[in-house]
Structures are given as C-alpha cells and as structure tokens.
Motif scaffolding. Sequence first.
Motif, PDB file in Angstrom:
ATOM      1  N   PRO A 160       0.569  -0.910   0.003  1.00  0.00           N
ATOM      2  CA  PRO A 160      -0.182  -0.402   0.256  1.00  0.00           C
ATOM      3  C   PRO A 160       0.505   1.432   0.089  1.00  0.00           C
ATOM      4  CG  PRO A 160      -0.954  -1.250   1.553  1.00  0.00           C
ATOM      5  CD  PRO A 160       0.752  -2.346   1.011  1.00  0.00           C
ATOM      6  N   ALA A 161       0.360   2.213  -0.684  1.00  0.00           N
ATOM      7  CA  ALA A 161       0.679   3.535  -0.244  1.00  0.00           C
ATOM      8  C   ALA A 161       1.760   3.793   0.669  1.00  0.00           C
ATOM      9  CB  ALA A 161       0.209   4.459  -0.334  1.00  0.00           C
ATOM     10  N   GLY A 162       2.556   4.225   1.295  1.00  0.00           N
ATOM     11  CA  GLY A 162       3.190   4.768   2.231  1.00  0.00           C
ATOM     12  C   GLY A 162       4.957   3.677   2.820  1.00  0.00           C
ATOM     13  N   PHE A 163       4.411   2.639   1.938  1.00  0.00           N
ATOM     14  CA  PHE A 163       5.047   1.965   2.376  1.00  0.00           C
ATOM     15  C   PHE A 163       6.683   1.783   1.381  1.00  0.00           C
ATOM     16  CE2 PHE A 163       2.526  -0.464   4.553  1.00  0.00           C
ATOM     17  CZ  PHE A 163       3.758  -1.694   5.418  1.00  0.00           C
ATOM     18  N   PRO A 164       7.921   2.137   2.375  1.00  0.00           N
ATOM     19  CA  PRO A 164       9.206   2.446   1.423  1.00  0.00           C
ATOM     20  C   PRO A 164       8.753   1.438  -0.119  1.00  0.00           C
ATOM     21  CG  PRO A 164       9.810   2.499   2.925  1.00  0.00           C
ATOM     22  CD  PRO A 164       8.412   1.552   3.286  1.00  0.00           C
ATOM     23  N   ALA A 165       9.614   1.776  -1.468  1.00  0.00           N
ATOM     24  CA  ALA A 165       9.556   1.218  -2.645  1.00  0.00           C
ATOM     25  C   ALA A 165      10.389   0.403  -2.680  1.00  0.00           C
ATOM     26  CB  ALA A 165       9.654   1.699  -3.643  1.00  0.00           C
ATOM     27  N   SER A 166      11.317   0.254  -1.448  1.00  0.00           N
ATOM     28  CA  SER A 166      12.609  -0.976  -1.558  1.00  0.00           C
ATOM     29  C   SER A 166      11.695  -1.670  -0.798  1.00  0.00           C
ATOM     30  CB  SER A 166      13.386   0.019  -1.126  1.00  0.00           C
ATOM     31  OG  SER A 166      13.577   0.525   0.149  1.00  0.00           O
ATOM     32  N   THR A 167      11.965  -1.563   0.027  1.00  0.00           N
ATOM     33  CA  THR A 167      10.630  -3.126   1.006  1.00  0.00           C
ATOM     34  C   THR A 167      10.774  -4.196   0.496  1.00  0.00           C
ATOM     35  OG1 THR A 167       8.865  -0.975   1.883  1.00  0.00           O
ATOM     36  CG2 THR A 167       8.534  -3.219   2.646  1.00  0.00           C
ATOM     37  N   ARG A 168      10.971  -5.008   1.119  1.00  0.00           N
ATOM     38  CA  ARG A 168      11.415  -6.572   0.855  1.00  0.00           C
ATOM     39  C   ARG A 168      10.198  -7.492   1.562  1.00  0.00           C
ATOM     40  NH1 ARG A 168      15.906  -4.474  -0.772  1.00  0.00           N
ATOM     41  NH2 ARG A 168      16.940  -5.125  -2.781  1.00  0.00           N
ATOM     42  N   VAL A 169       9.224  -8.895   1.038  1.00  0.00           N
ATOM     43  CA  VAL A 169       8.306  -8.754   1.807  1.00  0.00           C
ATOM     44  C   VAL A 169       9.187 -10.462   1.795  1.00  0.00           C
ATOM     45  CG1 VAL A 169       5.628  -9.503   2.767  1.00  0.00           C
ATOM     46  CG2 VAL A 169       6.565  -7.303   1.049  1.00  0.00           C
ATOM     47  N   HIS A 170       8.123 -10.706   3.043  1.00  0.00           N
ATOM     48  CA  HIS A 170       8.634 -12.074   3.353  1.00  0.00           C
ATOM     49  C   HIS A 170       7.522 -13.290   4.122  1.00  0.00           C
ATOM     50  CE1 HIS A 170      12.659 -11.318   2.333  1.00  0.00           C
ATOM     51  NE2 HIS A 170      13.091 -10.426   3.138  1.00  0.00           N
ATOM     52  N   ALA A 171       7.256 -14.039   4.194  1.00  0.00           N
ATOM     53  CA  ALA A 171       6.208 -15.139   5.237  1.00  0.00           C
ATOM     54  C   ALA A 171       6.058 -14.556   6.864  1.00  0.00           C
ATOM     55  CB  ALA A 171       6.210 -16.048   4.961  1.00  0.00           C
ATOM     56  N   ASP A 172       7.768 -15.024   6.761  1.00  0.00           N
ATOM     57  CA  ASP A 172       8.003 -14.696   8.449  1.00  0.00           C
ATOM     58  C   ASP A 172       9.777 -14.606   8.612  1.00  0.00           C
ATOM     59  OD1 ASP A 172       9.478 -16.969   8.098  1.00  0.00           O
ATOM     60  OD2 ASP A 172       7.583 -18.240   8.917  1.00  0.00           O
ATOM     61  N   LEU A 173      10.311 -14.665  10.045  1.00  0.00           N
ATOM     62  CA  LEU A 173      11.471 -13.954   9.906  1.00  0.00           C
ATOM     63  C   LEU A 173      12.391 -14.770   9.762  1.00  0.00           C
ATOM     64  CD1 LEU A 173      14.300 -11.652  11.366  1.00  0.00           C
ATOM     65  CD2 LEU A 173      13.019 -13.145  13.505  1.00  0.00           C
ATOM     66  N   ALA A 174      12.183 -16.653   9.495  1.00  0.00           N
ATOM     67  CA  ALA A 174      12.801 -18.019   9.232  1.00  0.00           C
ATOM     68  C   ALA A 174      13.004 -17.283   7.418  1.00  0.00           C
ATOM     69  CB  ALA A 174      12.078 -18.961   9.290  1.00  0.00           C
ATOM     70  N   ALA A 175      12.303 -17.074   6.646  1.00  0.00           N
ATOM     71  CA  ALA A 175      11.585 -16.693   5.005  1.00  0.00           C
ATOM     72  C   ALA A 175      13.186 -15.361   5.027  1.00  0.00           C
ATOM     73  CB  ALA A 175      10.996 -16.769   4.880  1.00  0.00           C
ATOM     74  N   CYS A 176      13.125 -14.232   6.136  1.00  0.00           N
ATOM     75  CA  CYS A 176      13.690 -13.816   5.441  1.00  0.00           C
ATOM     76  C   CYS A 176      15.218 -13.669   6.005  1.00  0.00           C
ATOM     77  CB  CYS A 176      13.115 -12.389   6.986  1.00  0.00           C
ATOM     78  SG  CYS A 176      14.387 -10.880   6.059  1.00  0.00           S
ATOM     79  N   ALA A 177      15.328 -14.877   7.653  1.00  0.00           N
ATOM     80  CA  ALA A 177      16.725 -15.078   6.958  1.00  0.00           C
ATOM     81  C   ALA A 177      16.985 -15.813   6.303  1.00  0.00           C
ATOM     82  CB  ALA A 177      16.780 -15.899   8.529  1.00  0.00           C
ATOM     83  N   ASP A 178      16.288 -17.086   5.581  1.00  0.00           N
ATOM     84  CA  ASP A 178      16.792 -17.673   4.187  1.00  0.00           C
ATOM     85  C   ASP A 178      17.100 -16.844   3.072  1.00  0.00           C
ATOM     86  OD1 ASP A 178      16.172 -20.011   6.029  1.00  0.00           O
ATOM     87  OD2 ASP A 178      14.371 -19.940   4.636  1.00  0.00           O
ATOM     88  N   HIS A 179      16.752 -15.732   2.716  1.00  0.00           N
ATOM     89  CA  HIS A 179      16.800 -14.801   1.919  1.00  0.00           C
ATOM     90  C   HIS A 179      18.331 -14.054   2.334  1.00  0.00           C
ATOM     91  CE1 HIS A 179      16.140 -11.027  -0.686  1.00  0.00           C
ATOM     92  NE2 HIS A 179      16.836 -10.811   0.422  1.00  0.00           N
ATOM     93  N   LEU A 180      18.214 -13.115   3.419  1.00  0.00           N
ATOM     94  CA  LEU A 180      19.581 -12.937   3.899  1.00  0.00           C
ATOM     95  C   LEU A 180      21.350 -13.470   3.694  1.00  0.00           C
ATOM     96  CD1 LEU A 180      18.523 -10.868   6.355  1.00  0.00           C
ATOM     97  CD2 LEU A 180      18.998  -9.774   4.493  1.00  0.00           C
ATOM     98  N   LEU A 181      19.967 -14.951   4.096  1.00  0.00           N
ATOM     99  CA  LEU A 181      21.719 -15.975   4.407  1.00  0.00           C
ATOM    100  C   LEU A 181      21.775 -16.281   2.567  1.00  0.00           C
ATOM    101  CD1 LEU A 181      20.637 -17.998   7.224  1.00  0.00           C
ATOM    102  CD2 LEU A 181      22.692 -16.274   6.891  1.00  0.00           C
ATOM    103  N   GLY A 182      21.299 -16.306   1.892  1.00  0.00           N
ATOM    104  CA  GLY A 182      20.653 -16.596   0.209  1.00  0.00           C
ATOM    105  C   GLY A 182      22.326 -15.249  -0.387  1.00  0.00           C
ATOM    106  N   ALA A 183      21.865 -14.269   0.474  1.00  0.00           N
ATOM    107  CA  ALA A 183      22.304 -12.956  -0.574  1.00  0.00           C
ATOM    108  C   ALA A 183      24.055 -13.317  -0.164  1.00  0.00           C
ATOM    109  CB  ALA A 183      21.430 -11.873  -0.009  1.00  0.00           C
TER     110      ALA A 183
END
Length: 191
Positions: A160-183
């Motif tokens: 929605p409006a207001g969120f920074p365009a660079s925001t990445r969206v993840h299901a949960d912290l585990a999925a975000c950690a997977d993303h960061l560790l992969g990067a």
Amino acid sequence: MPLKLVILDRDGTINRASDEFVKSPEEWHPLPGALEAISRLNHAGFHVVLATNQSGLGRGLFDMAALNAVHAHMIKSLAAVGGRIDAIFYCPHTPDEGCGCRKPWPGLFGQIAERYGVSLEGVPCIGDSLRDMQAAEASGCIPHLVCTGRHPELLGQPLPAGFPASTRVHADLAACADHLLGAAALNTPRA
C-alpha cells in the motif's frame, strides 16, 4: 572485514504481538522458527540488534524491571537454540510525546550507528509494520517486512501507499533469514 549487522523489531517479528502489550515473561511467546532464524544469522556472522518501540513504559503499563525480565527471558530462550541479541535499543515514549527515537522516526537507528561506529547504509532491517519500514528507509537500511504481525495480508500483494518502494516482503523471520543468508552466500568470495 566490515561488520555484518541486522536490525530487528521485536513484537510481531520475533514474538507474538499483543494489543495489550507484552508486559511480562509469561506474555512473551516466540513466533515459530524466529529464534532459530536469529541463531542461523548469528552463526553466519551477523550481529543482531533490536530496535523496538516500548510505549508501555511511558503509558505506565509496565516498568523497567518488567521490560528487563521480558528481555532476559528472550535472551535465555535464544541461547537455548544457540542464538543471541547483541544489543537492545528501545523507545519508552508514547506516540504523543513527539520524541525522535520512536519509530517511524530514525532516532533508535542513529543510536545503533553511533554505538557500532558504522553507516547503516544497506543494513537489513526486519520488522512487521509500516513504521519499521519507514524508520529503516530514513536510516539508509534495506527494509524487510515480515507478515507475522501487523500486516499478514501483504504477503504476495502489492504494498500500500506509504511503504518504501524498496521494501522486501517475507512470510516470517525464518524466510527473511533464508533470503539474507542466500544473498550473503552469493557475495562471499570463493577460493
């Protein structure tokens, strides 16, 4: 070697959020996989730092002893799975006090940058709310939204409006950690 830092929100990101506030260790319940995700980040060399609004202090709903007890319980629970939080930064103010440290303002992030003597440019910041994402962007961090707190409906949806365009969206912290560790693995030089 540059410091690998990640900034996390607490309620709705690591543990279940409550409209009644988390006022005691008994009310603090980790989200599934969140503690293990922090442990995996630690073991990959990340320093994990908390930046959390705790207006329950300013509202008189709990005192510093209670907040410290909640954090001690969280730290003990993390240690049981091999994880740790390196530092906790919190804003005790209510929304109407107009302080600069309450997210969406970047004051807590400035404190983190000063404590560690680093720029936060490109540092991942993980949270569950619009104000987390706004504070992250204002600090030069990369905003990562987890859909385990205030915005579960945003997974797979346009922001929605207001969120920074660079925001990445993840299901949960585990999925975000997977993303960061992969990067991180992609950016590690191979011998």
